[in-house]
Design a protein around this motif. Structure first.
Motif, PDB file in Angstrom:
ATOM      1  N   UNK A  65       0.845  -1.190   0.000  1.00  0.00           N
ATOM      2  CA  UNK A  65       0.000   0.000   0.000  1.00  0.00           C
ATOM      3  C   UNK A  65       0.875   1.233   0.000  1.00  0.00           C
ATOM      4  N   UNK A  66       0.588   2.139   0.935  1.00  0.00           N
ATOM      5  CA  UNK A  66       1.388   3.353   1.074  1.00  0.00           C
ATOM      6  C   UNK A  66       1.914   3.422   2.508  1.00  0.00           C
ATOM      7  N   UNK A  67       3.048   4.108   2.669  1.00  0.00           N
ATOM      8  CA  UNK A  67       3.613   4.244   4.007  1.00  0.00           C
ATOM      9  C   UNK A  67       2.898   5.370   4.759  1.00  0.00           C
ATOM     10  N   UNK A  68       3.345   5.642   5.976  1.00  0.00           N
ATOM     11  CA  UNK A  68       2.674   6.656   6.788  1.00  0.00           C
ATOM     12  C   UNK A  68       3.323   8.037   6.685  1.00  0.00           C
ATOM     13  N   UNK A  69       4.170   8.240   5.677  1.00  0.00           N
ATOM     14  CA  UNK A  69       4.785   9.550   5.463  1.00  0.00           C
ATOM     15  C   UNK A  69       3.743  10.513   4.900  1.00  0.00           C
ATOM     16  N   UNK A  70       3.999  11.821   5.003  1.00  0.00           N
ATOM     17  CA  UNK A  70       3.067  12.793   4.410  1.00  0.00           C
ATOM     18  C   UNK A  70       2.878  12.589   2.901  1.00  0.00           C
ATOM     19  N   UNK A  71       3.894  12.044   2.222  1.00  0.00           N
ATOM     20  CA  UNK A  71       3.803  11.823   0.771  1.00  0.00           C
ATOM     21  C   UNK A  71       3.038  10.551   0.422  1.00  0.00           C
ATOM     22  N   UNK A  72       2.763   9.685   1.423  1.00  0.00           N
ATOM     23  CA  UNK A  72       2.046   8.417   1.180  1.00  0.00           C
ATOM     24  C   UNK A  72       2.727   7.628   0.062  1.00  0.00           C
ATOM     25  N   UNK A  73       4.000   7.340   0.265  1.00  0.00           N
ATOM     26  CA  UNK A  73       4.807   6.643  -0.744  1.00  0.00           C
ATOM     27  C   UNK A  73       4.391   5.191  -0.894  1.00  0.00           C
ATOM     28  N   UNK A  74       4.353   4.679  -2.135  1.00  0.00           N
ATOM     29  CA  UNK A  74       4.094   3.253  -2.346  1.00  0.00           C
ATOM     30  C   UNK A  74       5.103   2.418  -1.565  1.00  0.00           C
ATOM     31  N   UNK A  91       8.877   3.595  -2.947  1.00  0.00           N
ATOM     32  CA  UNK A  91       9.108   4.490  -4.078  1.00  0.00           C
ATOM     33  C   UNK A  91       8.972   5.913  -3.567  1.00  0.00           C
ATOM     34  N   UNK A  92      10.057   6.650  -3.573  1.00  0.00           N
ATOM     35  CA  UNK A  92      10.060   8.045  -3.128  1.00  0.00           C
ATOM     36  C   UNK A  92      10.040   8.936  -4.374  1.00  0.00           C
ATOM     37  N   UNK A  93       8.935   9.606  -4.578  1.00  0.00           N
ATOM     38  CA  UNK A  93       8.671  10.403  -5.780  1.00  0.00           C
ATOM     39  C   UNK A  93       9.050  11.859  -5.536  1.00  0.00           C
ATOM     40  N   UNK A  94       9.996  12.376  -6.333  1.00  0.00           N
ATOM     41  CA  UNK A  94      10.462  13.755  -6.148  1.00  0.00           C
ATOM     42  C   UNK A  94       9.331  14.781  -6.286  1.00  0.00           C
TER      43      UNK A  94
END
Length: 116
Positions: A65-74, A91-94
């Motif tokens: 799913x997505x992580x709990x970061x503000x960006x909700x990274x896959x 996946x950290x999206x710039x």
């Protein structure tokens, strides 16, 4: 992942496992690395290949799913068939993080083991 890009050269490390008697030498190996300089669309396809390919290689996906970061990274977490290893892939999206380049961050970790 079948991606062509630049890969960080961090190397593996060992650390003591928590929750063990301090007299025991119980460790875990950890190897973080990343791949970058790849278009985000190709990274998204690589994440999908992992979702399909890991179970075929005997890995069980335990989180997807997505992580709990503000960006909700896959985010994908999987364990090997015998639970000797786990992998955490993000996946950290710039476009969501700002100036940092897009990358796929991978951490492979072993189960705890006693040193001989």
């Amino acid at each position: 992942m079948a991606l062509k890009g630049r890969v960080t050269d961090t190397g593996a490390m060992t650390m003591r496992c928590a929750n063990y008697d301090t007299d025991e030498e119980v460790y875990r190996a950890r190897h973080p690395w990343s791949i970058y300089q790849v278009p985000v669309a190709e990274m998204e396809e690589a994440m999908n290949r992992l979702r399909d390919g890991l179970p075929k290689k005997g890995w069980e996906i335990v989180e997807d799913g997505v992580d709990d970061s503000p960006a909700k990274s896959p985010h994908i977490v999987a364990e090997s068939a015998g639970k000797e290893y786990a992998v955490d892939v993000r996946l950290l999206d710039e476009r969501k993080y700002g100036n940092d380049p897009s990358l796929i961050e991978v951490t492979v970790e072993s189960a705890c083991y006693k040193a001989k």
